[in-house]
Design a protein around this motif. Structure first.
Motif, short mmCIF file in Angstrom:
data_model
loop_
_atom_site.label_atom_id
_atom_site.label_comp_id
_atom_site.label_asym_id
_atom_site.label_seq_id
_atom_site.Cartn_x
_atom_site.Cartn_y
_atom_site.Cartn_z
N LEU A 216 -42.07 -49.16 26.23
CA LEU A 216 -40.66 -49.49 26.46
C LEU A 216 -40.04 -48.54 27.49
CD1 LEU A 216 -39.57 -50.19 22.77
CD2 LEU A 216 -39.61 -51.87 24.63
N ALA A 217 -40.35 -47.26 27.38
CA ALA A 217 -39.80 -46.30 28.33
C ALA A 217 -40.25 -46.59 29.75
CB ALA A 217 -40.20 -44.88 27.92
N PRO A 222 -35.91 -45.62 29.43
CA PRO A 222 -35.97 -44.59 28.39
C PRO A 222 -34.89 -44.78 27.33
CG PRO A 222 -36.29 -43.59 30.53
CD PRO A 222 -35.90 -45.02 30.79
N ALA A 223 -33.72 -45.25 27.74
CA ALA A 223 -32.63 -45.45 26.77
C ALA A 223 -32.99 -46.54 25.77
CB ALA A 223 -31.34 -45.81 27.51
N VAL A 224 -33.56 -47.64 26.26
CA VAL A 224 -33.98 -48.72 25.37
C VAL A 224 -35.10 -48.24 24.46
CG1 VAL A 224 -35.17 -50.95 25.29
CG2 VAL A 224 -33.18 -50.64 26.77
N ALA A 225 -36.02 -47.46 25.01
CA ALA A 225 -37.13 -46.94 24.20
C ALA A 225 -36.61 -46.10 23.05
CB ALA A 225 -38.07 -46.12 25.08
N ALA A 226 -35.62 -45.27 23.32
CA ALA A 226 -35.08 -44.40 22.27
C ALA A 226 -34.32 -45.19 21.22
CB ALA A 226 -34.17 -43.35 22.90
N ALA A 227 -33.64 -46.26 21.65
CA ALA A 227 -32.77 -46.99 20.73
C ALA A 227 -33.49 -48.08 19.94
CB ALA A 227 -31.61 -47.62 21.51
#
Length: 277
Positions: A216-217, A222-227
């Motif tokens: 995802l990152a 990276p923001a989507v990966a974290a969320a």
């Protein structure tokens, strides 16, 4: 203003307090599969309704056979949402036997489970079809649990990345905006651990979850990966839930057999550790 600052500033509103205190809740989904009579579903709802509190850092959703959705929506406790187990890739029209995503949204359903391994296998659903269905569901306002996962043969052949990342996740690449990704959860379900009593060890599950987050990152942001919440979906139950949910990249579960019992709430949802603030 920081997340915690917003939490304090909006303290008088409990809903706002909860949203700022726990912005990324564990997602505990139950997949009832093709089970239930009117009588048994009513009994199950009664069991879940009386199973005790759900921690405020946990979101609970039950995936209900289509014929029972109406009754469950009317009777399930308000802190449990209802998902359909599939939807069509098309909207309204001459599609006999299909269940369009706008129908589900209009009926009051808020989630849909897509790409479950049983459908990928038994209905020969391709990853591209799952991606198309996901887009249809999002356009209708639904949130989606997209299922991915490898068979035992694929794992033993060293094809986990080829199946889970390149094929299942790869079909989602470039299809959705960051706003749309906010309504997608990924359910990693090793096919060899579904309904078999076998479970991936917390370490095995964590390894794949971390790979999905890395994908995802690299391929979304990276923001989507974290969320994005990544659930584990292979024979999770009360006995093994604490070990699985303690892993850093496991954000919940998609539970089969145990979702038909009180332990779905008391042993799984209640086992999710409170996030550090």
């Amino acid at each position: 203003m920081s997340t915690w600052g917003k939490y304090l500033a909006y303290g008088p509103d409990p809903a706002v307090v909860e949203s700022y205190k726990y912005p990324k809740k564990y997602l505990i989904g139950g997949n009832w599969k093709c089970n239930g009579t009117k009588e048994s579903v009513a009994k199950l709802v009664k069991t879940l309704n009386s199973a005790g509190p759900i921690p405020p850092w946990v979101e609970v959703v039950v995936g209900v056979p289509a014929i029972h959705i109406g009754d469950v929506l009317k009777t399930i406790r308000k802190d449990i949402s209802v998902a359909a187990q599939d939807c069509s890739a098309t909207g309204y029209g001459a599609f006999t036997g299909e269940l369009a995503a706008p129908m589900l949204a209009d009926f009051g359903v808020s989630w849909v489970i897509l790409g479950h391994s049983e459908r990928r296998t038994n209905q020969k659903e391709s990853s591209e079809l799952v991606a198309t269905k996901t887009k249809a569901a999002l356009d209708a306002g639904l949130s989606v649990m997209v299922c991915v996962g490898e068979t035992l043969e694929e794992r033993e052949a060293g094809k986990i990345d080829a199946v889970v990342l390149d094929d299942h996740m790869g079909a989602l690449k470039g299809k959705f905006s960051d706003v749309e990704w906010a309504k997608i959860a990924i359910a990693y379900e090793p096919v060899w651990a579904i309904g078999t009593g076998k479970t991936a060890s917390p370490e095995q599950a964590q390894d794949v979850h971390a790979s999905i987050r890395g994908w995802l990152a690299a391929n979304v942001s990276p923001a989507v990966a974290a969320a994005t919440r990544i659930q584990y979906g292979g024979s999770m139950k009360g006995a093994n839930a604490p070990g699985l949910l303690a892993k850093p990249d496991i954000d919940g579960g998609l539970i089969g057999g145990a979702s038909l019992k009180a332990e779905f709430i008391t042993g799984i949802a209640a086992a999710a550790p409170e996030p550090s603030l």
